[in-house]
Motif scaffolding. Structure first.
Motif, PDB file in Angstrom:
ATOM      1  N   GLY A 183      67.064  69.505  13.659  1.00  0.00           N
ATOM      2  CA  GLY A 183      66.421  70.133  12.505  1.00  0.00           C
ATOM      3  C   GLY A 183      67.137  69.819  11.199  1.00  0.00           C
ATOM      4  O   GLY A 183      66.519  69.838  10.138  1.00  0.00           O
ATOM      5  N   HIS A 184      68.422  69.515  11.284  1.00  0.00           N
ATOM      6  CA  HIS A 184      69.185  69.242  10.062  1.00  0.00           C
ATOM      7  C   HIS A 184      69.484  67.761   9.881  1.00  0.00           C
ATOM      8  O   HIS A 184      70.350  67.401   9.080  1.00  0.00           O
ATOM      9  CB  HIS A 184      70.448  70.108  10.020  1.00  0.00           C
ATOM     10  CG  HIS A 184      70.116  71.578  10.031  1.00  0.00           C
ATOM     11  ND1 HIS A 184      69.565  72.225   8.943  1.00  0.00           N
ATOM     12  CD2 HIS A 184      70.173  72.497  11.036  1.00  0.00           C
ATOM     13  CE1 HIS A 184      69.323  73.491   9.261  1.00  0.00           C
ATOM     14  NE2 HIS A 184      69.670  73.676  10.533  1.00  0.00           N
ATOM     15  N   MET A 185      68.774  66.902  10.619  1.00  0.00           N
ATOM     16  CA  MET A 185      68.812  65.473  10.286  1.00  0.00           C
ATOM     17  C   MET A 185      68.099  65.333   8.939  1.00  0.00           C
ATOM     18  O   MET A 185      67.001  65.864   8.744  1.00  0.00           O
ATOM     19  CB  MET A 185      68.030  64.627  11.305  1.00  0.00           C
ATOM     20  CG  MET A 185      68.558  64.669  12.713  1.00  0.00           C
ATOM     21  SD  MET A 185      67.724  63.472  13.799  1.00  0.00           S
ATOM     22  CE  MET A 185      66.000  63.884  13.586  1.00  0.00           C
ATOM     23  N   GLU A 193      65.651  72.003  -0.747  1.00  0.00           N
ATOM     24  CA  GLU A 193      66.936  72.532  -0.275  1.00  0.00           C
ATOM     25  C   GLU A 193      66.763  73.252   1.056  1.00  0.00           C
ATOM     26  O   GLU A 193      65.741  73.883   1.303  1.00  0.00           O
ATOM     27  CB  GLU A 193      67.497  73.528  -1.295  1.00  0.00           C
ATOM     28  CG  GLU A 193      68.074  72.876  -2.524  1.00  0.00           C
ATOM     29  CD  GLU A 193      68.625  73.896  -3.519  1.00  0.00           C
ATOM     30  OE1 GLU A 193      68.653  75.102  -3.176  1.00  0.00           O
ATOM     31  OE2 GLU A 193      68.999  73.466  -4.616  1.00  0.00           O
ATOM     32  N   CYS A 194      67.782  73.136   1.885  1.00  0.00           N
ATOM     33  CA  CYS A 194      67.800  73.801   3.188  1.00  0.00           C
ATOM     34  C   CYS A 194      68.927  74.837   3.152  1.00  0.00           C
ATOM     35  O   CYS A 194      69.959  74.607   2.524  1.00  0.00           O
ATOM     36  CB  CYS A 194      68.062  72.751   4.277  1.00  0.00           C
ATOM     37  SG  CYS A 194      68.077  73.416   5.954  1.00  0.00           S
ATOM     38  N   PRO A 195      68.727  75.982   3.806  1.00  0.00           N
ATOM     39  CA  PRO A 195      69.812  76.987   3.823  1.00  0.00           C
ATOM     40  C   PRO A 195      71.135  76.439   4.364  1.00  0.00           C
ATOM     41  O   PRO A 195      72.190  77.009   4.114  1.00  0.00           O
ATOM     42  CB  PRO A 195      69.264  78.073   4.756  1.00  0.00           C
ATOM     43  CG  PRO A 195      67.790  77.909   4.720  1.00  0.00           C
ATOM     44  CD  PRO A 195      67.525  76.443   4.503  1.00  0.00           C
ATOM     45  N   CYS A 196      71.099  75.315   5.097  1.00  0.00           N
ATOM     46  CA  CYS A 196      72.332  74.751   5.659  1.00  0.00           C
ATOM     47  C   CYS A 196      73.211  74.100   4.597  1.00  0.00           C
ATOM     48  O   CYS A 196      74.346  73.738   4.867  1.00  0.00           O
ATOM     49  CB  CYS A 196      72.008  73.744   6.762  1.00  0.00           C
ATOM     50  SG  CYS A 196      71.447  72.142   6.153  1.00  0.00           S
ATOM     51  N   GLY A 197      72.659  73.916   3.373  1.00  0.00           N
ATOM     52  CA  GLY A 197      73.452  73.305   2.313  1.00  0.00           C
ATOM     53  C   GLY A 197      73.065  71.862   2.011  1.00  0.00           C
ATOM     54  O   GLY A 197      73.597  71.262   1.078  1.00  0.00           O
ATOM     55  N   GLN A 198      72.170  71.315   2.814  1.00  0.00           N
ATOM     56  CA  GLN A 198      71.710  69.937   2.586  1.00  0.00           C
ATOM     57  C   GLN A 198      70.320  69.974   1.927  1.00  0.00           C
ATOM     58  O   GLN A 198      69.732  71.020   1.745  1.00  0.00           O
ATOM     59  CB  GLN A 198      71.628  69.191   3.919  1.00  0.00           C
ATOM     60  CG  GLN A 198      72.956  69.140   4.658  1.00  0.00           C
ATOM     61  CD  GLN A 198      72.889  68.424   6.003  1.00  0.00           C
ATOM     62  OE1 GLN A 198      73.897  68.013   6.514  1.00  0.00           O
ATOM     63  NE2 GLN A 198      71.699  68.313   6.577  1.00  0.00           N
ATOM     64  N   ARG A 199      69.847  68.777   1.621  1.00  0.00           N
ATOM     65  CA  ARG A 199      68.484  68.652   1.104  1.00  0.00           C
ATOM     66  C   ARG A 199      67.660  67.799   2.059  1.00  0.00           C
ATOM     67  O   ARG A 199      68.164  66.849   2.644  1.00  0.00           O
ATOM     68  CB  ARG A 199      68.488  67.937  -0.249  1.00  0.00           C
ATOM     69  CG  ARG A 199      68.777  68.850  -1.418  1.00  0.00           C
ATOM     70  CD  ARG A 199      68.689  68.080  -2.728  1.00  0.00           C
ATOM     71  NE  ARG A 199      68.819  69.007  -3.859  1.00  0.00           N
ATOM     72  CZ  ARG A 199      67.808  69.697  -4.369  1.00  0.00           C
ATOM     73  NH1 ARG A 199      66.589  69.538  -3.902  1.00  0.00           N
ATOM     74  NH2 ARG A 199      68.017  70.531  -5.363  1.00  0.00           N
ATOM     75  N   GLY A 200      66.383  68.134   2.162  1.00  0.00           N
ATOM     76  CA  GLY A 200      65.455  67.265   2.881  1.00  0.00           C
ATOM     77  C   GLY A 200      65.682  67.197   4.377  1.00  0.00           C
ATOM     78  O   GLY A 200      65.400  66.182   5.019  1.00  0.00           O
ATOM     79  N   CYS A 201      66.190  68.296   4.974  1.00  0.00           N
ATOM     80  CA  CYS A 201      66.365  68.328   6.427  1.00  0.00           C
ATOM     81  C   CYS A 201      64.987  68.260   7.105  1.00  0.00           C
ATOM     82  O   CYS A 201      63.986  68.729   6.554  1.00  0.00           O
ATOM     83  CB  CYS A 201      67.055  69.615   6.854  1.00  0.00           C
ATOM     84  SG  CYS A 201      68.783  69.724   6.339  1.00  0.00           S
ATOM     85  N   TRP A 202      64.974  67.698   8.322  1.00  0.00           N
ATOM     86  CA  TRP A 202      63.704  67.544   9.069  1.00  0.00           C
ATOM     87  C   TRP A 202      62.963  68.868   9.172  1.00  0.00           C
ATOM     88  O   TRP A 202      61.745  68.936   9.053  1.00  0.00           O
ATOM     89  CB  TRP A 202      64.003  66.959  10.459  1.00  0.00           C
ATOM     90  CG  TRP A 202      62.809  66.610  11.276  1.00  0.00           C
ATOM     91  CD1 TRP A 202      61.604  66.114  10.832  1.00  0.00           C
ATOM     92  CD2 TRP A 202      62.686  66.708  12.700  1.00  0.00           C
ATOM     93  NE1 TRP A 202      60.761  65.895  11.880  1.00  0.00           N
ATOM     94  CE2 TRP A 202      61.390  66.255  13.040  1.00  0.00           C
ATOM     95  CE3 TRP A 202      63.553  67.126  13.723  1.00  0.00           C
ATOM     96  CZ2 TRP A 202      60.945  66.212  14.366  1.00  0.00           C
ATOM     97  CZ3 TRP A 202      63.108  67.076  15.030  1.00  0.00           C
ATOM     98  CH2 TRP A 202      61.811  66.624  15.345  1.00  0.00           C
TER      99      TRP A 202
HETATM  100 ZN   LIG Z   1      69.388  71.813   6.960  1.00  0.00          ZN
END
Ligand SMILES: [Zn+2]
Length: 343
Positions: A183-185, A193-202
């Motif tokens: 999910g966070h690829m 933005e993703c709550p994980c801190g990255q952008r554009g996660c799957w």
């Molecule tokens: Zn993510």
């Protein structure tokens, strides 16, 4: 602990966002040993293990109560049986370390850093295995759809995306226990933005939340009038509204859902290139859509991702693997741990 050498009694627990399910599973110990020892690649397991009894408890919003709920569910099952249990397995969403301690736990933040296994062992006096919930689903999927040595990916499409990887019959956990988090690829470094801190996660695109986002994006640019009308406002468009109208054949919703299926295919293509699985099981809430989703995904894979899809025969199954599969998988993981510890 194992008094009857033919059978192990295991309780598997799936800790969900709103409900915790505990399931009692009886497993033939000798059958498992046989499968491992022979490494028989063609032997389909004669009978997939099944849940004997189940106990569902609602999750409280108080995070610290989750451990109490798990204990309550396990105790309720024991009260209804001969009280025999040889091991307990628990599946939790999030990054679960090889030590069984959660580093993130979106459904139960109060369990982050908590040694759940030690607490349950202290209460029930048996070994306890803690694993990622989608890992549990992958192990359950292998018992249902695979062989003892097959390679299977489980991808759960719900609020986010979970993943579990079974390679050559073994659950792959990685160096830290964090493997199988597709999910966070990142599929678009400029994406949302993703709550994980990255952008554009799957999972920003290919989960239930992603489907809602695609719907809101389409509505905001005037591309989804019926969806907008049904939801009432752009902000209220979610994956369920889009799915409901898609199933009724509404053109705008079908277009959004087709785009969504394309994002599912994109991530699966990357996973297929990496792991070359025999079976991909789609679980989670969106699995309920069934063949309408898998048909679109299959078509998109063939059309846009030939390197990932040619010369291979990959079954993509949409299986409504709910909490029961998670609980079953947790039980299977716990039973395997018993075998390893020589009990
Ligand atoms: Zn993510």
């Amino acid at each position: 602990m194992v008094s009857d050498e033919q059978t192990v009694h295991v309780i598997g627990v799936d800790v969900g966002g709103t409900k915790t399910l505990a399931a009692r599973v009886l497993l033939p110990l000798s059958g498992q040993d046989q499968a491992v020892a022979s490494g028989a690649s063609e032997t389909v397991q004669a009978e997939a293990p099944s849940v004997q009894d189940r106990e569902l408890v609602g999750s409280s919003s108080h995070e610290e109560a989750v451990l109490t709920q798990i204990e309550h569910a396990v105790a309720a099952l024991l009260d209804r049986s001969d009280r025999r249990v040889d091991a307990i397995g628990v599946g939790l969403a999030g990054f679960i370390g090889l030590d069984g301690i959660a580093r993130s736990a979106p459904n139960a933040p109060g369990l982050i850093g908590v040694d759940v296994a030690a607490a349950l062992t202290a209460r029930f006096g048996v070994p306890v295995a803690i694993d990622n919930d989608a890992n549990c689903v992958a192990v359950a999927a292998q018992s249902m759809f695979g062989t003892p040595t097959s390679s299977i990916l489980a991808v759960t499409l719900g609020t986010g995306i979970g993943g579990g990887i079974v390679l050559d019959g073994e659950l792959y956990r990685g160096a830290h226990g964090f493997a199988g988090e597709p999910g966070h690829m990142v599929i678009n470094p400029l994406g949302p933005e993703c709550p994980c801190g990255q952008r554009g996660c799957w999972e920003r695109y290919a989960s239930g939340s992603g489907l809602g986002w695609l719907g809101r994006t389409a509505a905001a640019s005037g591309q989804a009038e019926a969806v907008l009308a049904r939801a009432g406002s752009v902000d209220r468009i979610d994956g369920e509204v889009v799915t409901e109208l898609m199933e009724q054949g509404e053109a705008g919703a079908v277009r959004i859902f087709t785009e969504f299926a394309g994002y599912v295919a994109l991530g699966l293509a990357n996973l297929m290139l990496l792991f070359d699985p025999k079976v991909i099981v789609i679980g989670g809430g969106l699995a309920a859509v069934g063949e309408e989703l898998t048909t679109l995904v299959q078509a998109d894979l063939l059309q846009r991702f030939p390197a990932a899809s040619r010369d291979r025969d990959v079954q993509i199954l949409s299986a409504p693997l709910g909490p029961e599969a998670g609980a079953l998988g947790a039980a299977l993981i716990a039973a395997k741990m018993l075998g390893r510890s020589g009990s």
